[in-house]
Design an enzyme around this catalytic site. Structure first.
Site, PDB file in Angstrom:
ATOM      1  N   TYR A  37       0.835  -1.197   0.000  1.00  0.00           N
ATOM      2  CA  TYR A  37       0.000   0.000   0.000  1.00  0.00           C
ATOM      3  C   TYR A  37       0.866   1.242   0.000  1.00  0.00           C
ATOM      4  O   TYR A  37       1.932   1.282   0.632  1.00  0.00           O
ATOM      5  CB  TYR A  37      -0.878   0.053   1.259  1.00  0.00           C
ATOM      6  CG  TYR A  37      -1.963  -0.970   1.285  1.00  0.00           C
ATOM      7  CD1 TYR A  37      -2.865  -1.077   0.238  1.00  0.00           C
ATOM      8  CD2 TYR A  37      -2.110  -1.818   2.376  1.00  0.00           C
ATOM      9  CE1 TYR A  37      -3.878  -2.020   0.275  1.00  0.00           C
ATOM     10  CE2 TYR A  37      -3.114  -2.758   2.424  1.00  0.00           C
ATOM     11  CZ  TYR A  37      -4.005  -2.858   1.372  1.00  0.00           C
ATOM     12  OH  TYR A  37      -4.997  -3.785   1.420  1.00  0.00           O
ATOM     13  N   ARG A 233      -6.045   7.488  -8.480  1.00  0.00           N
ATOM     14  CA  ARG A 233      -5.098   6.445  -8.104  1.00  0.00           C
ATOM     15  C   ARG A 233      -5.579   5.129  -8.716  1.00  0.00           C
ATOM     16  O   ARG A 233      -6.737   5.024  -9.138  1.00  0.00           O
ATOM     17  CB  ARG A 233      -4.993   6.293  -6.585  1.00  0.00           C
ATOM     18  CG  ARG A 233      -6.235   5.697  -5.959  1.00  0.00           C
ATOM     19  CD  ARG A 233      -6.098   5.569  -4.444  1.00  0.00           C
ATOM     20  NE  ARG A 233      -5.263   4.446  -4.043  1.00  0.00           N
ATOM     21  CZ  ARG A 233      -5.722   3.282  -3.575  1.00  0.00           C
ATOM     22  NH1 ARG A 233      -7.025   3.070  -3.461  1.00  0.00           N
ATOM     23  NH2 ARG A 233      -4.906   2.316  -3.216  1.00  0.00           N
ATOM     24  N   TYR A 326      -6.896 -10.533   2.407  1.00  0.00           N
ATOM     25  CA  TYR A 326      -7.924  -9.492   2.292  1.00  0.00           C
ATOM     26  C   TYR A 326      -8.489  -9.431   0.880  1.00  0.00           C
ATOM     27  O   TYR A 326      -9.682  -9.244   0.682  1.00  0.00           O
ATOM     28  CB  TYR A 326      -7.334  -8.130   2.690  1.00  0.00           C
ATOM     29  CG  TYR A 326      -8.257  -6.994   2.393  1.00  0.00           C
ATOM     30  CD1 TYR A 326      -9.465  -6.865   3.078  1.00  0.00           C
ATOM     31  CD2 TYR A 326      -7.941  -6.045   1.425  1.00  0.00           C
ATOM     32  CE1 TYR A 326     -10.332  -5.817   2.796  1.00  0.00           C
ATOM     33  CE2 TYR A 326      -8.801  -5.005   1.144  1.00  0.00           C
ATOM     34  CZ  TYR A 326      -9.994  -4.890   1.828  1.00  0.00           C
ATOM     35  OH  TYR A 326     -10.852  -3.861   1.535  1.00  0.00           O
TER      36      TYR A 326
END
Lengths: 354, 208
Positions: A37, A233, A326
């Protein structure tokens, strides 16, 4: 340039496909051999001609089929589009922005004529020709399938005609609130459950990023987005079969697909799913429009582009297990990595400028 | 609010956070709602509050079934609140709260103490009256039993105390997540067996 729209499906027989041009313009999200991330936000400036970034809102060969799929989801589950009462102005802002951009950038497909508050909208690919009064919901066409011809809310009306999911975020108390949206092609989150939540709450289930301070910085960036200076993004996950509606509501329908990946079918079944997320400040409401545009590519198509198979192999091989969990990849990830390894000659790669 | 935290650790940030009740001296009016033994926290708060606080305070009290709480009301009345509204059912307590919120004046502060489901329902009621949830002072004292919405069929099950349960409407075996919706006053239940057909998850009592 006129777009030829595919006849294809995102469910049942899954006839979705990418043309050679669509493969070339696919927004491959990895500019390094590893992924973690990051606050990967940048200004949403126009990109290269023909790329998905050429226009602020990208309309492509999947437009008509995606809108058909959305209509099916909304018919089954009307709560996939919701607008809290204080978000009506933001919904009209959204309509103005999206119809305006589509008519400007794709004049051969869409036309918007404005005469005061009387607006005439023509959508040729979907065969629509409507006149309505801007700001007056009662003048919008009826909700398909509704009894008594109930007019659509403005957000539903516009988002039935634009690819991507839409969250409309109210801005108050230095936070963003998910107070309206149309969400039918999501990576496993529920608008009906999350509506009314703040930025940290709706991102609650995301691992690692909270502790890394990602959301603090991202929120700061988003709160400061100004009109006429949108941001963007890329985000990504993987989906089995080219299915748009990977909602939690229907997880008990599609989740089992994750157990069906074999070395024989992996190239055909497993798709990289890239979200082009953009952020637009809305003029009257000061809300933030958050389109989440989904692009799907099968691994078979992906590896036809030099370098992509190799890079994806390295990214997935070294992916943090919490992220894999996830994103729901754990069950089939080893099969994918093994298959992709054939496209990785173990040589050095050159990082593209990020 | 720098009060002691009363929430258990949560995996997901949407789970509400709770703190110990403490009087806000600047509030012109106070509305306190308590479930069962939460009344002990109310009595503590009133005891520690500045002079005159109780006289600006309404209390709604949902009696527990345990039978050991008869003297709470007597103790409460010694502080001289404006009103004490005793309710026998959750529905009645929320109705009393709603009536008080309807006529609440500017400068009213809301306090709630009780089990996690009770607190969620109080916050939802407050939202209906336009009260910012962050302004409500909530203390967790009592059961962790959850209201859980089945994300598939949307049925809300009450009093879930286990890590997994079978949805009473659609029959799906659901995993109870920490993801929480204020508007629904519910946690989220997601199918637990889709990717592991044939396996039965081990059910544990985790929300007593």
């Amino acid at each position: 340039m006129s777009i030829t729209f595919n006849s294809e499906t995102f469910r049942d027989d899954f006839t979705y496909y990418n043309s050679p041009e669509a493969i070339q313009r696919f927004p491959f999200p990895f500019d390094e051999d590893t992924y973690m991330y990051a606050v990967n936000m940048e200004q949403h400036n126009p990109g290269e001609r023909g790329s998905v970034l050429e226009h602020p809102i990208d309309v492509d060969e999947h437009y008509v089929a995606e809108m058909e799929d959305r209509a099916m989801v909304l018919a089954e589950d009307p709560k996939r589009t919701q607008t809290l009462p204080h978000m009506e102005t933001a919904a009209w802002d959204t309509l103005e922005l999206l119809f305006g951009l589509m008519a400007r950038d794709y004049p051969e497909h869409f036309t918007l004529e404005r005469d005061g508050t009387t607006w005439h909208w023509i959508n040729r690919p979907l065969g629509l020709d409507h006149t309505f009064t801007f700001g007056d919901s009662s003048t919008l066409p009826p909700r398909p399938g509704s009894r008594g011809d109930v007019p659509m809310e403005p957000l539903e009306y516009v988002t039935r005609q634009v690819q991507g999911d839409y969250a409309v975020l109210d801005q108050r108390a230095d936070n963003l609130w998910m107070d309206a949206g149309t969400v039918t092609s999501q990576a496993d989150w529920s608008l009906d459950f999350d509506i009314g939540m703040d930025f940290y709450e709706w991102h609650g289930p995301v691992p690692l990023a909270h502790e890394m301070g990602i959301f603090d910085r991202a929120l700061k960036y988003l709160l400061s987005i100004e009109q006429h200076n949108p941001g963007r993004r890329l985000n990504w996950t993987m989906t089995i079969n080219p299915r748009l509606d990977t909602s939690p509501e229907n997880y008990n329908t599609w989740g089992v697909d994750r157990t069906t990946v074999t070395p024989e079918n992996v190239g055909e079944k497993v798709h990289l799913r890239v979200e082009l997320q953009t952020f637009f400040r809305l003029p009257r409401s000061n809300a933030l429009l958050f389109p989440i545009r989904c692009y799907l590519i099968s691994l078979n198509d992906l590896v036809t582009v030099p370098g992509w198979g190799k890079r994806l192999h390295r990214v997935l091989r070294d992916l943090h297990p919490d992220l894999a969990e996830y994103k729901g990849l754990t069950t089939y990830l080893p099969t994918v990595i093994e298959w992709l390894s054939a496209y990785d000659d173990e040589s050095e790669t050159v990082d593209q400028a990020g | 609010m720098q009060q002691k935290i009363t929430s258990p650790p949560a995996e997901i940030q949407s789970r509400p956070k709770y703190h110990e009740l403490a009087a806000v001296p600047s509030a012109q009016w106070n509305l306190v709602i308590a479930e069962g033994e939460g009344m002990l926290s109310v009595l503590r708060m009133l005891n520690e509050a500045p002079k005159g606080f109780s006289a600006r305070t309404h209390v709604v009290y949902l009696t527990s079934n345990e039978g050991d709480d008869q003297d709470y009301v007597g103790q409460l009345e010694e502080f001289g609140p404006i009103s004490v509204n005793q309710a026998l059912t959750r529905k009645e307590a929320l109705h009393r709260l709603s009536k008080l919120l309807e006529t609440a004046k500017m400068g009213t502060r809301l306090y709630a103490v009780g089990g996690e489901t009770f607190l969620g329902l109080v916050i939802r009621e407050a939202l209906n009256y336009g009260i910012n949830h962050e302004s409500v002072i909530t203390e967790l004292r009592g059961s962790l039993a959850r209201r859980v919405q089945c994300v598939h069929c949307k049925f809300i099950a009450e009093g879930v105390t286990t890590s997994f349960y079978d949805c009473p409407r659609c029959g799906e075996t659901l995993e109870v997540r920490d993801h929480h919706s204020r508007r629904l006053a519910a946690f989220q239940g997601v199918s637990a067996t889709v990717e592991t057909p044939g396996e039965t998850p081990e059910v544990e009592e985790v929300y007593p």
